[in-house]
Design a protein around this motif. Structure first.
Motif, PDB file in Angstrom:
ATOM      1  N   LEU A  85       0.819  -1.211   0.000  1.00 29.47           N
ATOM      2  CA  LEU A  85       0.000   0.000   0.000  1.00 29.47           C
ATOM      3  C   LEU A  85       0.857   1.267   0.000  1.00 29.47           C
ATOM      4  O   LEU A  85       0.429   2.308  -0.507  1.00 29.47           O
ATOM      5  N   SER A  92       0.449   0.450  -9.493  1.00 29.06           N
ATOM      6  CA  SER A  92      -0.488   1.393 -10.104  1.00 29.06           C
ATOM      7  C   SER A  92      -1.922   1.055  -9.712  1.00 29.06           C
ATOM      8  O   SER A  92      -2.309  -0.116  -9.660  1.00 29.06           O
ATOM      9  N   ASN A  93      -2.706   2.097  -9.451  1.00 28.14           N
ATOM     10  CA  ASN A  93      -4.147   1.966  -9.225  1.00 28.14           C
ATOM     11  C   ASN A  93      -4.954   2.388 -10.446  1.00 28.14           C
ATOM     12  O   ASN A  93      -6.182   2.316 -10.422  1.00 28.14           O
ATOM     13  N   ASP A  94      -4.292   2.850 -11.487  1.00 24.47           N
ATOM     14  CA  ASP A  94      -4.988   3.494 -12.597  1.00 24.47           C
ATOM     15  C   ASP A  94      -6.045   2.585 -13.215  1.00 24.47           C
ATOM     16  O   ASP A  94      -5.824   1.388 -13.425  1.00 24.47           O
ATOM     17  N   GLY A 114      -9.446   6.771  -6.042  1.00 24.45           N
ATOM     18  CA  GLY A 114      -9.135   5.358  -5.893  1.00 24.45           C
ATOM     19  C   GLY A 114      -8.553   4.711  -7.126  1.00 24.45           C
ATOM     20  O   GLY A 114      -7.746   3.779  -7.034  1.00 24.45           O
ATOM     21  N   PHE A 115      -8.939   5.198  -8.317  1.00 28.60           N
ATOM     22  CA  PHE A 115      -8.459   4.620  -9.565  1.00 28.60           C
ATOM     23  C   PHE A 115      -7.520   5.572 -10.298  1.00 28.60           C
ATOM     24  O   PHE A 115      -7.473   5.596 -11.527  1.00 28.60           O
ATOM     25  N   ASP A 117      -3.465   7.464 -10.441  1.00 23.24           N
ATOM     26  CA  ASP A 117      -2.050   7.464 -10.052  1.00 23.24           C
ATOM     27  C   ASP A 117      -1.544   8.901 -10.059  1.00 23.24           C
ATOM     28  O   ASP A 117      -2.130   9.777 -10.710  1.00 23.24           O
ATOM     29  N   HIS A 121      -3.495  11.856  -9.326  1.00 17.67           N
ATOM     30  CA  HIS A 121      -3.944  11.607  -7.961  1.00 17.67           C
ATOM     31  C   HIS A 121      -3.454  12.706  -7.023  1.00 17.67           C
ATOM     32  O   HIS A 121      -4.204  13.201  -6.178  1.00 17.67           O
ATOM     33  N   PHE A 312      -8.311  -1.215  -2.994  1.00 14.87           N
ATOM     34  CA  PHE A 312      -8.354  -1.109  -4.452  1.00 14.87           C
ATOM     35  C   PHE A 312      -7.236  -1.969  -5.045  1.00 14.87           C
ATOM     36  O   PHE A 312      -6.133  -2.034  -4.487  1.00 14.87           O
ATOM     37  N   ARG A 314      -4.073  -3.257  -6.999  1.00 11.27           N
ATOM     38  CA  ARG A 314      -2.822  -2.667  -7.458  1.00 11.27           C
ATOM     39  C   ARG A 314      -2.251  -3.510  -8.585  1.00 11.27           C
ATOM     40  O   ARG A 314      -2.384  -4.738  -8.580  1.00 11.27           O
ATOM     41  N   HIS A 370      -3.155   6.412  -0.877  1.00 13.34           N
ATOM     42  CA  HIS A 370      -4.560   6.109  -1.116  1.00 13.34           C
ATOM     43  C   HIS A 370      -5.338   5.886   0.183  1.00 13.34           C
ATOM     44  O   HIS A 370      -6.473   5.417   0.139  1.00 13.34           O
TER      45      HIS A 370
END
Length: 424
Positions: A85, A92-94, A114-115, A117, A121, A312, A314, A370
Motif C-alpha cells: 500500500l 499502479s491503481n490506474d 481510488g483509480f 495514479d 492523484h 483497491f 494494485r 490512497h
C-alpha cells in the motif's frame, strides 16, 4: 422539514433493504470468479473465515486464482500489506489497468482518487484534502449530532422492533454526506436514492459500473448547480477556491468517491458496531458511562470489523519483490485489509475484540497515498453515534436470536442485511 426528512430516510432504508433482499451484495453471483478467489471476502459472523488466518500464517503473500489470464496475489500479512500500500511508485491503481477485462471499457472510469495514479492523484487529492481538515470538518459537528438525535427520536416513536440498519445506520451517513457535499435540500431524495442503488453492485462487473455511471450523471448535475451558485459545502468550496482548475467531470468523480467511501462503509460500521455493543454488556456500559472511552473503542472497532475487506487493486509497474516473493510486472495485487488487521504484528490476541485495547496502527482506512481521505469524518460519526445510541436506549436489545441475523455472504464491504432491535 423534519417530516420530509423522515420520509426520505425511511424510503432510503426500505429501498436499500429491498434491493439487497432481491439481488443481494453476493459476489458469488459473479460467475467468472472461482470460489477460492472469494475466500478473502467471506466471514463467519463478524470474523474473517479461519482459512484467511491460516493462509496468512503460512503465506502472507500467496497466489490468488483469477480468470482472464490474470496473475494475481493476495496479501494478508500486516507488514506485507503496508509495503504494498505504501509503494505508490511500484504499483499502479490506474483504471486503465482494468480495461479489457470482463468487458470493462475506458469510458466506464468512475474517476476520483481510488483509480488514479500520480500526478493526477496528487493534484486531485490536494484539491480535496483541505475540505477534510479538522477545521473544515468541525463545522459539521453540530449537524452530525442533530442528525443522530433526529434518528433516535424517530426510533423512539416506534412500537415494537426497530430495524437499526434502516432507521439508524443508513440515514446518518447519507445525511452527513449531503451536508458535506452541499447537496441542496430539494435534491436530497434523489441523492439518497442513488446512495442506496450505488452499492447494488455485485450482480456483475457491468452492473457495478452501470451504477457508477448513473451516480456520476446525477452528480454532474449537482456540480453544474454549484458552478452557478457555489454553496459552503465541499463542492462549492472547491469551486470557489479553484474555479476552472478542475473540470465538472473530475469534480463529480471526487464527489462520487466521497459517496463511495463514506456512505456504505460508515453504515456498515454503525450496524456491526451496534452488534458488538449488544453482545458485550461490558462494552455497552463502558460507552454509556465513560466519555473518555469512545476514542479507543472506535479505533478497536475499526480494526476488528474492517468492513472494507479489500483495498483497491494494485498492478505492478515493474518486476519487484515483497517479503521475498517475486511479483512480475503487470501482476495484480489484492491486499486483504481484514486479514492484515488480524495479524499478530498489531498486538496480542488480535482475533478478539478488546474494549480496552489502546489504539493501533490499523489499516481499516488503508495506507499510503490512497489512505481514505475521509477517515476523520467517519470517526466523527461513529464517536457521535454510539454514545448517543446507548444513552438514549439503555435497555436496547436484539429482537431476534443472534443466529437469525443475516450477514452478507461475500462482499467487498461487509455488513448485515437487517438489525431488528427493541428499544423499550
Amino acid at each position: 422539514m423534519r417530516t420530509l426528512r423522515s420520509r426520505i430516510t425511511a424510503w432510503l432504508g426500505r429501498k436499500y433493504i429491498a434491493r439487497k433482499q432481491k439481488k443481494g451484495f453476493d459476489l458469488s453471483k459473479m460467475a467468472f470468479l472461482p470460489d477460492a478467489a472469494l475466500m478473502p471476502l467471506k466471514r463467519d459472523g463478524l470474523d474473517p473465515v479461519r482459512e484467511l488466518g491460516d493462509l496468512r500464517e503460512r503465506e502472507p503473500i500467496s497466489k490468488l486464482p483469477l480468470p482472464f489470464g490474470l496473475n494475481a496475489w493476495l496479501v494478508s500479512g500486516y507488514d506485507e500489506a503496508k509495503a504494498v500500500l505504501g509503494a505508490a511508485k511500484g504499483f499502479s491503481n490506474d483504471f486503465t489497468n482494468l480495461v479489457g477485462n470482463a468487458g470493462v471499457t475506458a469510458d466506464q472510469n468512475p474517476g476520483g482518487l481510488g483509480f488514479a495514479d500520480p500526478p493526477d492523484h496528487t493534484r486531485l487529492r490536494k484539491l480535496l484534502t483541505p475540505e477534510f481538515t479538522m477545521r473544515r470538518l468541525n463545522r459539521l459537528t453540530p449537524r452530525i449530532h442533530e442528525i443522530v438525535a433526529e434518528q433516535l427520536d424517530n426510533m423512539a416513536k416506534v412500537d415494537g422492533p426497530v430495524d437499526l440498519m434502516e432507521s439508524f445506520a443508513l440515514p446518518i451517513p447519507s445525511l452527513v454526506i449531503c451536508e458535506l457535499l452541499g447537496v441542496p435540500y430539494e435534491d436530497r431524495a434523489d441523492f439518497q436514492r442513488l446512495a442506496a442503488s450505488r452499492f447494488d453492485l455485485f450482480a456483475g462487473a457491468g452492473a457495478s459500473l452501470g451504477a457508477m455511471s448513473e451516480s456520476l450523471e446525477y452528480l454532474l448535475g449537482v456540480v453544474k448547480k454549484q458552478r452557478e451558485s457555489p454553496g459552503d459545502g465541499l463542492l462549492g468550496m472547491i469551486i470557489k477556491e479553484h474555479g476552472d482548475e478542475i473540470g465538472d467531470r473530475e469534480l463529480a468523480g471526487l464527489a462520487d468517491g466521497v459517496l463511495t467511501g463514506g456512505f456504505e462503509t460508515t453504515a456498515s460500521m454503525l450496524a456491526l458496531g451496534a452488534i458488538v455493543l449488544l453482545r458485550d454488556p461490558e462494552s455497552f456500559r463502558l460507552i454509556h458511562d465513560d466519555d473518555d472511552a469512545i476514542n479507543d473503542f472506535v479505533e478497536e472497532l475499526l480494526r476488528y470489523l474492517t468492513v472494507v475487506q479489500l483495498a483497491f487493486p494494485r498492478f505492478a509497474k515493474e518486476d519487484t519483490e515483497i517479503a521475498g516473493v517475486k511479483i512480475a510486472e503487470g501482476d495484480i495485487v489484492l491486499v486483504s485489509l481484514s486479514g492484515a488487521n488480524r495479524d499478530a504484528a498489531l498486538g496480542e490476541d488480535v482475533e478478539r475484540f478488546d474494549r480496552n485495547r489502546k489504539s493501533t496502527s490499523h489499516l481499516a482506512f488503508g495506507w499510503g497515498i490512497h489512505r481514505c481521505v475521509g477517515a476523520e469524518l467517519g470517526r466523527m460519526e461513529l464517536r457521535a453515534a454510539y454514545p448517543a445510541l446507548v444513552r438514549r436506549f439503555p435497555e436496547m436489545r436484539l429482537a431476534v436470536a443472534p443466529e437469525e441475523l443475516s450477514f452478507r455472504k461475500v462482499s467487498i464491504v461487509y455488513g448485515v442485511d437487517t438489525l431488528p432491535v427493541l428499544v423499550k
